[in-house]
Design an enzyme around this catalytic site. Sequence first.
Site: not given
Length: 234
Positions: A153, A104, A156, A158, A143
Amino acid sequence: MSLIYPLDGLSAYPKHLSPDYKSTVKRSPTRPLILAPHTLSELTGPIYGHDAIQEFDNDLTKQGKGGEPLGERIIVHGHILDEDKRPVPDALVEIWQANACGRYVHIVDQHPAPLDPNFTGAGRTVTDKNGYYKFITVKPGAYPWGNHYNAWRPNHIHFSVFGHSFLSRLVTQMYFPGDYLFPFDPIFNSVPDAKDRDRMVSTFDLDNTVPDWALAFRFDIVLRGREQTPPDLD
């Protein structure tokens, strides 16, 4: 688009206390919730952002100044629907995600994967009169997240869906079909019913895949009712 939770949709809500998801142990309520009456401003207050959409806000591959981001280009699209499967027009839809390497653009994310200078990881759009939205982006990478030993995770994206007041918001996550990390992810599995979890998983869409350019995934979001899309516990 109210988020006043109907009794017939409660099965879709993740458990506030999911011990396998360790942070919920500290932040989940330990006493019965107190229902506070909604104020007029909460019910009617405006949500800012519908009129601030820029040209490439829904195309995350065109936001970099040095070219396109690295990774697998994908199309993510679908409809925002109410409990009767009617389209919700003029809904503000926002997304945020990791880049193709699973990183991110955020100071808290310091895991050893490269940042992409041509990828912000955030986009927004407004649904049309048919409740339809569309994003162009890259497929996010998995990640590590430190919840437990060797915790990763699943891929995905959000989603945040806003209506026209402070209370008309749904935050959820979109997953990709067949992810091998599903059985090991306590966030995904905090939604107790398998049918409800399936509503967080997109479907591969060959009809809207663009030859030689991008794969397409469909993700319809139902805001409430028996078939609602589960909200995010993250």
